[in-house]
Design a protein around this motif. Structure first.
Motif, PDB file in Angstrom:
ATOM      1  N   MET A 131       0.436  -1.249  -0.086  1.00  0.00           N
ATOM      2  CA  MET A 131       0.129   0.679  -0.384  1.00  0.00           C
ATOM      3  C   MET A 131       0.905   1.390   0.174  1.00  0.00           C
ATOM      4  SD  MET A 131      -3.162  -1.045   0.227  1.00  0.00           S
ATOM      5  CE  MET A 131      -2.116  -3.043  -0.033  1.00  0.00           C
ATOM      6  N   SER A 142       2.504   1.384 -12.720  1.00  0.00           N
ATOM      7  CA  SER A 142       1.581   2.174 -11.628  1.00  0.00           C
ATOM      8  C   SER A 142       0.740   2.655 -12.459  1.00  0.00           C
ATOM      9  CB  SER A 142       1.686   3.060 -10.220  1.00  0.00           C
ATOM     10  OG  SER A 142       2.716   4.017 -10.450  1.00  0.00           O
ATOM     11  N   THR A 147     -13.831  -2.480  -8.082  1.00  0.00           N
ATOM     12  CA  THR A 147     -12.861  -3.544  -7.734  1.00  0.00           C
ATOM     13  C   THR A 147     -12.282  -3.897  -8.554  1.00  0.00           C
ATOM     14  OG1 THR A 147     -14.551  -4.449  -7.315  1.00  0.00           O
ATOM     15  CG2 THR A 147     -13.798  -3.692  -5.351  1.00  0.00           C
ATOM     16  N   PHE A 154      -7.837  -3.623  -8.819  1.00  0.00           N
ATOM     17  CA  PHE A 154      -7.236  -4.324  -7.643  1.00  0.00           C
ATOM     18  C   PHE A 154      -7.745  -5.995  -7.880  1.00  0.00           C
ATOM     19  CE2 PHE A 154      -5.243  -5.871  -3.445  1.00  0.00           C
ATOM     20  CZ  PHE A 154      -4.045  -5.363  -3.221  1.00  0.00           C
ATOM     21  N   GLN A 186      -5.012  -8.030 -10.104  1.00  0.00           N
ATOM     22  CA  GLN A 186      -3.644  -8.063  -8.768  1.00  0.00           C
ATOM     23  C   GLN A 186      -3.615  -9.248  -8.705  1.00  0.00           C
ATOM     24  OE1 GLN A 186      -0.881  -4.512  -8.243  1.00  0.00           O
ATOM     25  NE2 GLN A 186      -2.852  -3.263  -9.148  1.00  0.00           N
ATOM     26  N   CYS A 213       0.487  -3.396  -5.960  1.00  0.00           N
ATOM     27  CA  CYS A 213       0.534  -2.597  -5.541  1.00  0.00           C
ATOM     28  C   CYS A 213      -0.470  -1.811  -5.355  1.00  0.00           C
ATOM     29  CB  CYS A 213       1.559  -2.099  -5.607  1.00  0.00           C
ATOM     30  SG  CYS A 213       2.360  -0.071  -5.083  1.00  0.00           S
ATOM     31  N   HIS A 214      -0.827  -0.164  -4.723  1.00  0.00           N
ATOM     32  CA  HIS A 214      -1.971  -0.079  -4.587  1.00  0.00           C
ATOM     33  C   HIS A 214      -1.660   1.421  -4.218  1.00  0.00           C
ATOM     34  CE1 HIS A 214      -5.961   1.869  -3.886  1.00  0.00           C
ATOM     35  NE2 HIS A 214      -6.108   1.483  -4.744  1.00  0.00           N
ATOM     36  N   ASN A 223      -9.724   4.075  -1.639  1.00  0.00           N
ATOM     37  CA  ASN A 223      -9.099   3.187  -1.801  1.00  0.00           C
ATOM     38  C   ASN A 223      -9.462   1.870  -0.465  1.00  0.00           C
ATOM     39  OD1 ASN A 223      -6.843   4.727  -2.604  1.00  0.00           O
ATOM     40  ND2 ASN A 223      -6.432   5.527  -0.639  1.00  0.00           N
ATOM     41  N   ILE A 283      -9.894  -2.206  -2.204  1.00  0.00           N
ATOM     42  CA  ILE A 283      -8.645  -3.319  -2.298  1.00  0.00           C
ATOM     43  C   ILE A 283      -9.043  -4.038  -1.299  1.00  0.00           C
ATOM     44  CG2 ILE A 283      -6.950  -1.956  -2.112  1.00  0.00           C
ATOM     45  CD1 ILE A 283      -6.814  -1.878   0.701  1.00  0.00           C
TER      46      ILE A 283
END
Length: 462
Positions: free
Chosen positions: A62, A209, A296, A299, A302, A320-321, A337, A341
């Motif tokens: 994060m 990113s 969503t 992520f 991912q 990564c977020h 955020n 996730i």
């Protein structure tokens, strides 16, 4: 003293000839071992220092520093004293900011988790929340790089590179270390680089990113002009030229790295594209990760890729977020955020557990530091490196545990402090590696991920 007649009859010249043959045999044996190891490759599976609890790591990174006092570190006094003056250090005079989100206890363990994470909260009994993390500096570039490499003053190998160096890979057709959509700032490629370790141990980047992961690919993986046997013949010619260079120069780590990377890239062509195709997954699985829903989808993709990589034998997968740096607009940005996730992470944990993978897969969640208990611009929080939260699940950690404590406002660790060096030592321990023995000689000294510090946090180990 009685003397063996055979020895007595042996001339000095014969003795020297025999001894020299022995030395030659030893040298030959050593060369044979070296050749066998070289033939097996630097990514060959390697024995651990002691029995491992985990075989692989999925790191949910994060970027920006999530606020621990709004997520996993419940501070009722911070809420009751909202608006009062904070009286510590340089922040003396600042106003305390109570969390705008409610905390509730979850699972049989009763872990306190914010309403920001209702789906992750369903997995509470699998979580080991460390509420006493510490790092050296409250600046993003230094803290982010220290989280990844153990030190920020000089380039060092990343955690994933150390793990691959220490353990090798479980699948020779895939990289042992994959990073999905990593940030280009805060250290950039140094966060997945191998530094002074051989280049084959660096992470394989997929996307970056800001790019939708659905569009992310591994660069230069396909040869559009040649396929199959023709491509193999072309590569054999290039590799022969590379090996001639190595033999002529005797020692050339850069060329060795090129040779190894070409071979790995050739093998990856047959397995990686199919592995990254999420259309193979059932609709129920995709829904579990939140794929197909606006908030969503990215992520979730991912997380599902991370599970597929881990299942296929990749040792270290990082996803990564970013966007957690809320000096202002805390309520809206942290809510956005966490929404992005929460469901994907719960889907990942649930999926790993259903497949029997969580037991030997260590899942880690966290950022480079936390946030202050006092307000910044009325709706934000500053950086805080003195006490913050990360959590781990699976891979031999104690589920349903809240380890360590910060003070009543969440400003600094006051019980069971865990430095980044300790965190790294513990991760290596869970993977069967002694952080003091996992070394590489460079610049005249034995280097390691934990530098000259670090202790295993036994209290979090099941």
């Amino acid at each position: 003293m009685n003397q063996d007649p055979h020895i007595a009859m042996m001339s000095r010249r014969s003795l020297l000839k025999t001894a020299s043959s022995g030395f030659g045999y030893l040298a030959f044996a050593g060369l044979s071992t070296w050749a066998a190891e070289k033939e097996a490759g630097p990514l060959r599976p390697k024995p651990t220092h002691f029995p491992a609890r985990a075989k692989r790591v999925i790191f949910l990174c994060m970027e920006g520093g999530p606020s621990h006092v709004d997520t996993f570190d419940y501070k009722p006094k911070l809420s009751s004293d909202d608006g009062q003056t904070f009286g510590k250090g340089r922040a003396a005079g600042a106003k305390l900011l109570g969390s705008p989100w409610e905390f509730r206890q979850h699972g049989e363990s009763g872990l306190w988790i914010s309403e920001l994470f209702p789906e992750v909260a369903r997995c509470a009994d699998d979580l080991c929340i460390v509420n006493s993390m510490q790092t050296d500096l409250p600046n993003h570039p230094q803290a982010f790089q220290q989280m990844h490499t153990g030190i920020f003053q000089f380039p060092r190998p990343s955690m994933g590179s150390w793990l691959q160096y220490g353990l090798g890979t479980e699948n020779e057709n895939l990289p042992g270390f994959v990073t999905i959509c990593p940030p280009v700032n805060n250290g950039g490629s140094a966060n997945y680089g191998s530094s002074f370790l051989p280049a084959i141990y660096q992470g394989t980047r997929i996307g970056y990113s800001g790019m939708p992961v659905a569009d992310a690919v591994v660069s230069n993986l396909k040869n559009p002009k040649r396929r199959g046997a023709d491509q193999r013949r072309q590569l054999d010619l290039v590799q022969a030229l590379n090996r001639e260079t190595v033999e002529r120069d005797q020692v050339n780590p850069a060329i060795d790295g090129v040779i190894e990377s070409y071979e790995l890239a050739f093998r990856m062509q047959g397995e990686l594209p199919d592995l990254m195709n999420l259309e193979h997954e059932s609709e129920a699985t995709r829904k579990r990760y939140g794929i197909g829903e606006t908030a969503t989808d990215d992520f979730g993709r991912q997380c599902l890729l991370a599970r597929r990589f881990a299942e296929a034998g990749v040792r270290f997968v990082e996803i990564c977020h970013g966007g957690w740096d809320q000096h202002f607009n805390l309520k809206q940005a942290h809510a956005r955020n966490s929404l992005a996730i929460d469901r994907p992470i719960a889907g990942l944990l649930t999926d790993l557990k259903a497949r029997g993978l969580l037991e030997d897969t260590l899942v880690v969640w966290g950022g480079e530091f936390g946030r202050t208990p006092y307000a910044q611009r009325n709706d934000g929080r500053d950086h805080n490196h003195k006490g913050y939260s990360i959590w781990m699940a699976g891979g031999g950690v104690r589920g349903g545990l809240a380890y360590g404590k910060t003070d009543e406002y969440g400003y600094e660790a006051v019980e069971g402090a865990v430095h980044v060096h300790d965190w790294h030592a513990t991760i290596l321990h869970l993977l069967g590696l002694d952080h003091e023995k996992l070394t590489y000689r460079y610049a005249g000294r034995e280097m390691r991920l934990t530098d000259v510090k670090g202790k295993v946090v036994q209290g979090v180990i099941a």
